[in-house]
Design an enzyme around this catalytic site. Structure first.
Site, short mmCIF file in Angstrom:
data_model
loop_
_atom_site.label_atom_id
_atom_site.label_comp_id
_atom_site.label_asym_id
_atom_site.label_seq_id
_atom_site.Cartn_x
_atom_site.Cartn_y
_atom_site.Cartn_z
N SER A 146 0.76 -1.22 0.05
CA SER A 146 -0.03 0.03 -0.07
C SER A 146 0.85 1.17 0.10
CB SER A 146 -1.04 0.00 1.21
OG SER A 146 -1.56 1.16 1.46
N TYR A 159 -1.01 -0.87 10.57
CA TYR A 159 -1.05 -1.45 9.02
C TYR A 159 0.32 -0.63 8.37
CZ TYR A 159 -2.98 -1.59 4.34
OH TYR A 159 -3.54 -1.85 2.85
N1 LIG Z 1 -8.74 -1.99 -1.03
C1 LIG Z 1 -7.99 -0.96 -1.17
O1 LIG Z 1 -8.43 0.20 -1.33
C2 LIG Z 1 -6.50 -1.08 -0.94
C3 LIG Z 1 -5.42 -0.13 -0.91
C4 LIG Z 1 -4.26 -0.37 -0.51
C5 LIG Z 1 -3.47 -1.68 -0.52
N2 LIG Z 1 -4.59 -2.66 -0.42
C6 LIG Z 1 -3.98 -4.20 -0.33
O2 LIG Z 1 -4.63 -4.82 -1.04
C7 LIG Z 1 -4.74 -6.55 -0.51
C8 LIG Z 1 -6.25 -6.88 -0.86
O3 LIG Z 1 -7.09 -5.89 -0.08
P1 LIG Z 1 -8.70 -5.97 -0.47
O4 LIG Z 1 -9.05 -4.61 -0.25
O5 LIG Z 1 -8.68 -6.60 -1.62
O6 LIG Z 1 -9.23 -6.66 0.84
P2 LIG Z 1 -10.52 -7.46 1.23
O7 LIG Z 1 -10.71 -7.56 2.50
O8 LIG Z 1 -11.78 -7.20 0.30
O9 LIG Z 1 -10.16 -9.02 0.55
C9 LIG Z 1 -9.21 -9.86 1.04
C10 LIG Z 1 -9.40 -11.41 1.39
O10 LIG Z 1 -8.35 -11.91 2.44
C11 LIG Z 1 -8.90 -12.75 2.90
N3 LIG Z 1 -8.06 -12.96 4.19
C12 LIG Z 1 -7.99 -12.25 5.31
N4 LIG Z 1 -7.22 -12.56 6.46
C13 LIG Z 1 -6.73 -13.91 5.66
C14 LIG Z 1 -6.03 -14.59 6.25
N5 LIG Z 1 -5.42 -14.61 7.56
N6 LIG Z 1 -5.56 -15.52 5.55
C15 LIG Z 1 -5.87 -15.95 3.95
N7 LIG Z 1 -6.90 -15.12 3.71
C16 LIG Z 1 -7.26 -13.97 4.52
C17 LIG Z 1 -10.35 -12.23 3.33
O11 LIG Z 1 -11.12 -13.55 3.73
C18 LIG Z 1 -10.77 -11.47 1.91
O12 LIG Z 1 -11.44 -12.54 1.41
C19 LIG Z 1 -4.25 -6.12 0.95
O13 LIG Z 1 -2.92 -6.35 1.11
C20 LIG Z 1 -4.36 -4.64 1.12
O14 LIG Z 1 -3.40 -4.24 2.14
C21 LIG Z 1 -5.66 -2.42 -0.78
#
Ligand SMILES: NC(=O)c1ccc[n+]([C@@H]2O[C@H](COP(=O)([O-])OP(=O)(O)OC[C@H]3O[C@@H](n4cnc5c(N)ncnc54)[C@H](O)[C@@H]3O)[C@@H](O)[C@H]2O)c1
Length: 253
Positions: A146, A159
């Site tokens: 991120s 985070y």
């Molecule tokens: N969505 C954003 O705006 C954003 C921005 C910056 C970075 N990110 C990064 O992108 C990545 C995905 O984010 P997202 O928004 O798609 O998340 P999300 O919460 O929508 O989906 C993540 C998935 O990970 C699974 N998960 C959670 N804990 C877990 C574990 N211990 N073992 C296995 N699976 C697990 C959840 O069940 C979920 O299905 C993350 O690393 C996040 O930090 C997202």
């Protein structure tokens, strides 16, 4: 011919959102994909949305923040698909953790949720696949990070610390493994569509839009396309790097 024909990939947290978009792109590039998620039913449902292009697809439900579960889960994936060539550490939003807030108000008892998942979870997966990749002389590790891992963002300090920590690990391990045929890189995301949708049409979202030069949020498949390139032969000379995908937002300050 897909760019990833014949490769075996594991994408963590791929049951929905960003991880699902990555798994879709990687599968369409020809790889066999293990779709990991904490929730078995979410991983299974994701398989129905992904269209493979020659490779196989399996659900791989396990908790990446639990070392024994990671070892068993990866052993099962390798039994079903073969040795993992591409690991994409995407799981990074801990379950059941509400809105964050200022560090000064944080409870030290809660810090581990983000550290366990983003730092330990990622390290467990990397450490488990690394020896096999090195022995076979080819491997790709891609860490989903991120902007908060490289610049200050209020109210997500733990985070941020975890994302910065895993970035540091990647840079060092990339050097250690640089002559093994492996590369390790990170993709640092700006705000993605799924998070924007969760925020609704709030004043905060409008403020965030104002900081994004392109004036829109990121789409999961845009991250997947970058992951496919990093995993491909074309990116063989790229290691220890972080690619920011954020619509042109300023980072690093
Ligand atoms: N969505 C954003 O705006 C954003 C921005 C910056 C970075 N990110 C990064 O992108 C990545 C995905 O984010 P997202 O928004 O798609 O998340 P999300 O919460 O929508 O989906 C993540 C998935 O990970 C699974 N998960 C959670 N804990 C877990 C574990 N211990 N073992 C296995 N699976 C697990 C959840 O069940 C979920 O299905 C993350 O690393 C996040 O930090 C997202």
């Amino acid at each position: 011919m897909g760019q990833l024909d014949g490769k075996i990939a594991l994408v963590t947290g791929a049951g929905r959102s960003v991880g699902l978009g990555i798994a879709q792109e990687v599968a369409e590039a020809g790889a066999s994909v293990a779709v990991n998620d904490l929730h078995r039913e979410r991983a299974a449902a994701a398989l129905k949305e992904i269209k493979p292009a020659g490779g196989k697809l399996i659900a791989a439900p396990f908790d990446v923040a639990n070392l024994e579960a990671v070892r068993a889960g990866i052993a099962q994936v390798e039994k079903e698909l073969g040795p993992i060539d591409i690991l994409i550490n995407n799981a990074g939003i801990p379950e059941g953790i509400g809105a964050s807030g200022p560090f000064v108000d944080s409870d030290p008892a809660d810090w581990h949720f983000n550290i366990d998942l983003n730092l330990y979870g990622s390290m467990y997966c990397i450490r488990t696949v690394l020896p096999g990749m090195a022995a076979r002389g080819w491997g790709r590790i891609i860490q989903i990070s991120s902007g908060a891992g490289s610049r200050g963002v209020a109210n997500v300090s733990i985070y941020s610390a975890a994302k910065a920590g895993i970035a540091g690990l990647l840079r060092s391990v990339a050097i250690e493994m640089a002559r093994t045929g492996m590369t390790l890189n990170a993709i640092a995301l700006g705000l993605m569509a799924n998070t924007g949708e969760r925020m609704g049409d709030s004043p905060m979202l409008q403020r965030i839009f104002g900081t994004i030069p392109m004036g829109r949020l990121g789409q999961p498949r845009e991250i997947g396309a970058c992951a496919v390139w990093l995993a491909s032969e074309q990116a063989a000379y790229v290691t220890g790097q972080t690619i920011h995908i954020n619509g042109g937002s300023v980072h690093g300050r």
